[in-house]
Each structure stands twice: as structure tokens, then as C-alpha cells.
Write a protein that holds these residues in place. Sequence first.
Motif, short mmCIF file in Angstrom:
data_model
loop_
_atom_site.label_atom_id
_atom_site.label_comp_id
_atom_site.label_asym_id
_atom_site.label_seq_id
_atom_site.Cartn_x
_atom_site.Cartn_y
_atom_site.Cartn_z
N LEU A 24 56.59 21.42 -32.90
CA LEU A 24 56.07 21.15 -31.56
C LEU A 24 54.56 21.00 -31.66
CD1 LEU A 24 56.84 21.03 -28.54
CD2 LEU A 24 56.32 23.48 -28.45
N GLY A 25 54.05 19.90 -31.12
CA GLY A 25 52.62 19.67 -31.11
C GLY A 25 52.13 19.49 -29.68
N TYR A 26 50.86 19.32 -29.52
CA TYR A 26 50.29 19.13 -28.19
C TYR A 26 49.44 17.87 -28.20
CZ TYR A 26 52.22 23.59 -27.20
OH TYR A 26 53.12 24.60 -27.03
N PHE A 27 49.59 17.10 -27.15
CA PHE A 27 48.94 15.80 -27.06
C PHE A 27 48.11 15.76 -25.80
CE2 PHE A 27 48.89 11.23 -26.21
CZ PHE A 27 48.57 10.75 -27.46
N ALA A 35 42.18 13.56 -14.39
CA ALA A 35 41.98 14.89 -14.95
C ALA A 35 42.60 14.98 -16.34
CB ALA A 35 42.61 15.94 -14.04
N PRO A 36 42.03 15.79 -17.22
CA PRO A 36 42.61 15.95 -18.56
C PRO A 36 43.96 16.65 -18.46
CG PRO A 36 40.77 17.46 -18.24
CD PRO A 36 40.83 16.59 -17.03
N GLN A 37 44.88 16.24 -19.33
CA GLN A 37 46.22 16.81 -19.39
C GLN A 37 46.55 17.11 -20.85
OE1 GLN A 37 48.21 17.34 -16.66
NE2 GLN A 37 46.56 16.54 -15.38
N VAL A 38 47.20 18.22 -21.12
CA VAL A 38 47.68 18.54 -22.46
C VAL A 38 49.15 18.91 -22.31
CG1 VAL A 38 47.48 20.05 -24.46
CG2 VAL A 38 45.42 19.34 -23.23
N ARG A 39 49.98 18.19 -23.05
CA ARG A 39 51.42 18.40 -22.94
C ARG A 39 52.06 18.50 -24.32
NH1 ARG A 39 50.54 14.40 -19.00
NH2 ARG A 39 50.79 15.17 -16.90
N ALA A 40 53.23 19.13 -24.36
CA ALA A 40 53.96 19.30 -25.61
C ALA A 40 54.67 18.01 -26.01
CB ALA A 40 54.98 20.42 -25.47
N VAL A 54 53.69 10.35 -35.75
CA VAL A 54 54.75 9.86 -34.88
C VAL A 54 55.28 11.05 -34.09
CG1 VAL A 54 57.03 8.78 -34.80
CG2 VAL A 54 55.37 8.07 -36.53
N PHE A 55 55.37 10.89 -32.78
CA PHE A 55 55.89 11.97 -31.97
C PHE A 55 56.91 11.44 -30.97
CE2 PHE A 55 52.08 10.45 -29.82
CZ PHE A 55 52.48 10.33 -28.50
N ALA A 56 57.73 12.33 -30.45
CA ALA A 56 58.75 11.97 -29.48
C ALA A 56 58.51 12.76 -28.20
CB ALA A 56 60.13 12.28 -30.03
N THR A 57 58.89 12.14 -27.11
CA THR A 57 58.80 12.80 -25.81
C THR A 57 59.82 12.16 -24.89
OG1 THR A 57 57.27 13.56 -24.10
CG2 THR A 57 57.01 11.29 -24.85
N ASN A 58 60.03 12.72 -23.76
CA ASN A 58 60.93 12.16 -22.76
C ASN A 58 60.28 10.89 -22.19
OD1 ASN A 58 62.30 11.54 -20.36
ND2 ASN A 58 62.74 13.68 -19.93
N ALA A 59 60.99 9.78 -22.25
CA ALA A 59 60.44 8.50 -21.78
C ALA A 59 60.13 8.51 -20.30
CB ALA A 59 61.42 7.37 -22.11
N ALA A 60 60.76 9.40 -19.55
CA ALA A 60 60.52 9.48 -18.11
C ALA A 60 59.34 10.39 -17.75
CB ALA A 60 61.79 9.96 -17.40
N SER A 61 58.71 10.99 -18.75
CA SER A 61 57.61 11.92 -18.46
C SER A 61 56.35 11.16 -18.06
CB SER A 61 57.33 12.80 -19.67
OG SER A 61 56.65 12.08 -20.67
N ALA A 62 55.44 11.88 -17.42
CA ALA A 62 54.17 11.28 -16.99
C ALA A 62 53.33 10.84 -18.18
CB ALA A 62 53.39 12.28 -16.13
N THR A 64 54.08 9.01 -20.65
CA THR A 64 54.27 7.59 -20.98
C THR A 64 53.44 6.70 -20.08
OG1 THR A 64 56.29 7.51 -19.65
CG2 THR A 64 56.55 7.97 -21.99
N SER A 65 53.35 7.02 -18.80
CA SER A 65 52.50 6.25 -17.89
C SER A 65 51.04 6.38 -18.26
CB SER A 65 52.71 6.71 -16.45
OG SER A 65 54.03 6.50 -16.05
N GLU A 66 50.63 7.58 -18.63
CA GLU A 66 49.24 7.81 -19.00
C GLU A 66 48.88 7.06 -20.27
OE1 GLU A 66 49.26 12.05 -19.17
OE2 GLU A 66 49.43 12.23 -17.00
N LEU A 67 49.79 7.06 -21.24
CA LEU A 67 49.54 6.33 -22.49
C LEU A 67 49.51 4.82 -22.27
CD1 LEU A 67 51.72 8.41 -24.93
CD2 LEU A 67 49.23 8.26 -24.90
#
Length: 69
Positions: A24-27, A35-40, A54-62, A64-67
Motif C-alpha cells: 500500500l502506497g500513498y499518492f 486543495a492537496p489530497q493524499v490517498r492510498a 505502477v499503481f492500481a486504484t478504483n477507477a471510480a475514485s476521485a 482518476t479525475s484529479e489525475l
Amino acid sequence: MQTVLARAWTSLVDAAAEPAPFSLGYFGTVGLDGAPQVRAVLIRGADIDSGTVVFATNAASAKTSELAR
């Protein structure tokens, strides 16, 4: 400084090779509100030579929009 970087890369490569709690990492991103956001995220790969992670996350998470922005 090189020692710190080498240890960081080794940790990333190890985390991707054997999924465990340490994979688990933090991005950090800038939220859609500015505002700054840090998520797993889940670390899935790391390549020292190319300097990529290379990392994976839920495609429906915020994230993806931020990236995308």
C-alpha cells in the motif's frame, strides 16, 4: 541521498513483487477544489531504470479525475 533513494526504490520493487500490507502506497494530488489530497493506492510495479511506479486504484475514485485534469 543516494542511499535513501536506493532504499526507497528497493522498498517499492519489493512491495510490488510480493503483495502484502507494505504494498500500500500513498499518492498526492491536487483535488478538484484546489486543495492537496493524499490517498492510498496499491503498488503493482516499480522499475528503477525507467524511474516508474505502477499503481492500481478504483477507477471510480476521485483520484482518476484529479489525475486526468
